[in-house]
Design a protein around this motif. Sequence first.
Motif, PDB file in Angstrom:
ATOM      1  N   TYR A   4       2.971  -4.890  -5.650  1.00  0.00           N
ATOM      2  CA  TYR A   4       4.385  -4.695  -4.848  1.00  0.00           C
ATOM      3  C   TYR A   4       4.080  -5.213  -3.476  1.00  0.00           C
ATOM      4  O   TYR A   4       2.712  -5.071  -2.722  1.00  0.00           O
ATOM      5  CB  TYR A   4       4.406  -3.229  -4.930  1.00  0.00           C
ATOM      6  N   LYS A   5       5.161  -5.486  -2.749  1.00  0.00           N
ATOM      7  CA  LYS A   5       5.137  -5.819  -1.380  1.00  0.00           C
ATOM      8  C   LYS A   5       5.404  -4.683  -0.600  1.00  0.00           C
ATOM      9  O   LYS A   5       5.029  -4.322   0.678  1.00  0.00           O
ATOM     10  CB  LYS A   5       5.953  -7.031  -1.235  1.00  0.00           C
ATOM     11  N   ARG A   6       6.782  -3.855  -1.072  1.00  0.00           N
ATOM     12  CA  ARG A   6       6.939  -2.596  -0.181  1.00  0.00           C
ATOM     13  C   ARG A   6       7.393  -1.493  -1.338  1.00  0.00           C
ATOM     14  O   ARG A   6       8.178  -1.613  -2.157  1.00  0.00           O
ATOM     15  CB  ARG A   6       8.170  -3.247   0.337  1.00  0.00           C
ATOM     16  N   VAL A   7       6.710  -0.439  -0.792  1.00  0.00           N
ATOM     17  CA  VAL A   7       6.802   0.717  -1.869  1.00  0.00           C
ATOM     18  C   VAL A   7       7.402   2.028  -0.975  1.00  0.00           C
ATOM     19  O   VAL A   7       7.026   2.102   0.365  1.00  0.00           O
ATOM     20  CB  VAL A   7       5.812   1.128  -2.541  1.00  0.00           C
ATOM     21  N   GLN A  42      -4.207  -3.630   2.947  1.00  0.00           N
ATOM     22  CA  GLN A  42      -4.151  -4.857   1.965  1.00  0.00           C
ATOM     23  C   GLN A  42      -2.717  -5.635   2.463  1.00  0.00           C
ATOM     24  O   GLN A  42      -2.290  -6.572   1.539  1.00  0.00           O
ATOM     25  CB  GLN A  42      -4.000  -4.626   0.764  1.00  0.00           C
ATOM     26  N   GLY A  43      -2.019  -5.192   3.158  1.00  0.00           N
ATOM     27  CA  GLY A  43      -0.625  -5.553   3.448  1.00  0.00           C
ATOM     28  C   GLY A  43       0.795  -5.087   2.708  1.00  0.00           C
ATOM     29  O   GLY A  43       1.624  -5.539   2.761  1.00  0.00           O
ATOM     30  N   SER A  93      -7.810   8.117  10.781  1.00  0.00           N
ATOM     31  CA  SER A  93      -8.588   7.381   9.956  1.00  0.00           C
ATOM     32  C   SER A  93      -8.358   5.780  10.311  1.00  0.00           C
ATOM     33  O   SER A  93      -8.763   4.961   9.335  1.00  0.00           O
ATOM     34  CB  SER A  93      -8.310   7.504   8.388  1.00  0.00           C
ATOM     35  N   GLY A  94      -7.771   5.570  11.457  1.00  0.00           N
ATOM     36  CA  GLY A  94      -7.685   4.095  11.684  1.00  0.00           C
ATOM     37  C   GLY A  94      -6.358   3.502  11.467  1.00  0.00           C
ATOM     38  O   GLY A  94      -6.514   2.108  11.380  1.00  0.00           O
ATOM     39  N   THR A  95      -5.263   4.215  10.524  1.00  0.00           N
ATOM     40  CA  THR A  95      -4.148   3.350  10.133  1.00  0.00           C
ATOM     41  C   THR A  95      -3.024   3.693  10.897  1.00  0.00           C
ATOM     42  O   THR A  95      -2.863   4.878  11.275  1.00  0.00           O
ATOM     43  CB  THR A  95      -3.827   4.087   8.827  1.00  0.00           C
ATOM     44  N   GLN A 222      -4.398   3.132  -5.342  1.00  0.00           N
ATOM     45  CA  GLN A 222      -4.434   1.603  -5.500  1.00  0.00           C
ATOM     46  C   GLN A 222      -4.309   1.086  -6.971  1.00  0.00           C
ATOM     47  O   GLN A 222      -3.786  -0.047  -7.133  1.00  0.00           O
ATOM     48  CB  GLN A 222      -5.839   1.372  -5.020  1.00  0.00           C
ATOM     49  N   ARG A 223      -4.615   2.013  -7.717  1.00  0.00           N
ATOM     50  CA  ARG A 223      -4.479   1.601  -9.088  1.00  0.00           C
ATOM     51  C   ARG A 223      -3.034   1.487  -9.601  1.00  0.00           C
ATOM     52  O   ARG A 223      -2.594   0.283 -10.510  1.00  0.00           O
ATOM     53  CB  ARG A 223      -5.179   2.745  -9.960  1.00  0.00           C
TER      54      ARG A 223
END
Length: 240
Positions: A4-7, A42-43, A93-95, A222-223
């Motif tokens: 997926y690109k956008r969720v 991961q974009g 956490s750096g996001t 991620q899965r």
Amino acid sequence: MAIYKRVLLKLSGESLMGAQKYGLSTDVLSEYAAQIGAAASQGVQIAIVIGGGNIFRGLSGVGRGFDRVRGDQMGMLATVINSLALQSALEASGTRARVLTSVRMEPVGELYTKARALELLSAGEVVIVAGGTGNPYFTTDTASALRGVELEAEVLLKGTRVDGIYTADPEKDPSAVKFSDITFDEVYERRLRVMDLTAFTMCKENDLPIVVFDMDTAGNLQRVLDGEPIGTVVKNQSTK
Ligand code: UDP
């Protein structure tokens, strides 16, 4: 590799309690922040809608003498508290993460518009849309369906404590079987409960697939993004 690109990720307020009976668990917040941060790095463009049930639900106030509209406004403010908590955990956490609010409340967050949300998402920020739909008598499930459709997300990811949709409640019926995928129509026919019907119908009518999955197991976000069949996918017959 993410498929997926956008969720649009929907998290319930209750899941933020962890083992507590009320409020926010910092362990859950940092665990979610780690999963979301890894996916965002991961974009994948991630917009998030969070519930408020760990703090206040409008309907539960009605029995205790609260006016429904006021109660719902309190519930919507609860989602803002949760959104700020998740933003804080993500940033720690750096996001990079931004809270946009459905009703005006600067400087807590900028007012949500589709254009602003898309601008931030393309700049690589996680966008948390707080305050539900901004209207009483709705839920954050409906807010997530609305924002998912509006932001043209490819999928609505409903992170819960159960790992998918079953033929019956698996906590009550040990013979319940999990669906790996199911159509919107079959969910109606079998009277299964995935989201409230307003939210569910919004997804069906706008062809926004839903993936119900267990967000409380590290690595599951991620899965799901990688297309692993760990939850249940709800879609229209004609969509792939
Ligand atoms: N709420 C509302 N309008 C919305 C979204 C939420 O009035 O568009 C209120 C409603 O009172 C609801 C509360 O906010 O009970 C918390 O949201 P929800 O119950 O969806 O949270 P969750 O069950 O996901 O934690």
